[in-house]
Motif scaffolding. Sequence first.
Motif, PDB file in Angstrom:
ATOM      1  N   ARG A 114     -20.209  12.087   7.356  1.00 19.81           N
ATOM      2  CA  ARG A 114     -20.751  13.201   8.150  1.00 19.81           C
ATOM      3  C   ARG A 114     -22.271  13.116   8.302  1.00 19.81           C
ATOM      4  NH1 ARG A 114     -22.344  15.486  11.621  1.00 19.81           N
ATOM      5  NH2 ARG A 114     -22.563  17.717  11.915  1.00 19.81           N
ATOM      6  N   ASN A 157     -17.165  13.353  12.058  1.00 18.65           N
ATOM      7  CA  ASN A 157     -16.263  13.881  11.037  1.00 18.65           C
ATOM      8  C   ASN A 157     -15.505  12.741  10.362  1.00 18.65           C
ATOM      9  OD1 ASN A 157     -16.991  16.491  11.533  1.00 18.65           O
ATOM     10  ND2 ASN A 157     -15.215  16.980  12.776  1.00 18.65           N
ATOM     11  N   PRO A 159     -18.037  18.983  15.047  1.00 24.74           N
ATOM     12  CA  PRO A 159     -18.758  18.476  13.872  1.00 24.74           C
ATOM     13  C   PRO A 159     -18.777  19.495  12.730  1.00 24.74           C
ATOM     14  CG  PRO A 159     -20.007  18.065  15.864  1.00 24.74           C
ATOM     15  CD  PRO A 159     -18.863  18.949  16.252  1.00 24.74           C
ATOM     16  N   LYS A 200     -23.041  21.047   8.355  1.00 20.82           N
ATOM     17  CA  LYS A 200     -23.680  20.350   7.239  1.00 20.82           C
ATOM     18  C   LYS A 200     -23.998  21.314   6.102  1.00 20.82           C
ATOM     19  CE  LYS A 200     -25.614  16.596   9.954  1.00 20.82           C
ATOM     20  NZ  LYS A 200     -26.823  15.894  10.391  1.00 20.82           N
TER      21      LYS A 200
END
Length: 114
Positions: free
Chosen positions: A23, A29, A89, A92
Amino acid sequence: MLQVAVALYALAALGGLAMAGIRFVRHRNPPSWLAMAHGLLASAGLTLQLYASLVAGAPGSALLSALLFLLAAAVGVWLNLRYHEADTPLSKRTVLAHGAVAIVAFALLLFAAF
């Protein structure tokens, strides 16, 4: 039992590190099979840890660790359902929070197991 749970979590952590690397470094991903293997290993460790904590009389830090792993698991399921399955995505910040909670839980489990 707790030592076997430690081994299962350690294997799950290797998968977690690989997924975080994918990632953060490759900016995509991780593959679904890796996420599923990570979750399966972690849930096996959690099941064993909960049994040891609730039935077999493990130390209190093992139960606290299990509660933190439950929190990390909930975040992991949310990551999978919200981002991974939607093919967007992964957040984070959420990935880092998931890992941080799991690291604290793992440290507590190590204290209880050894």
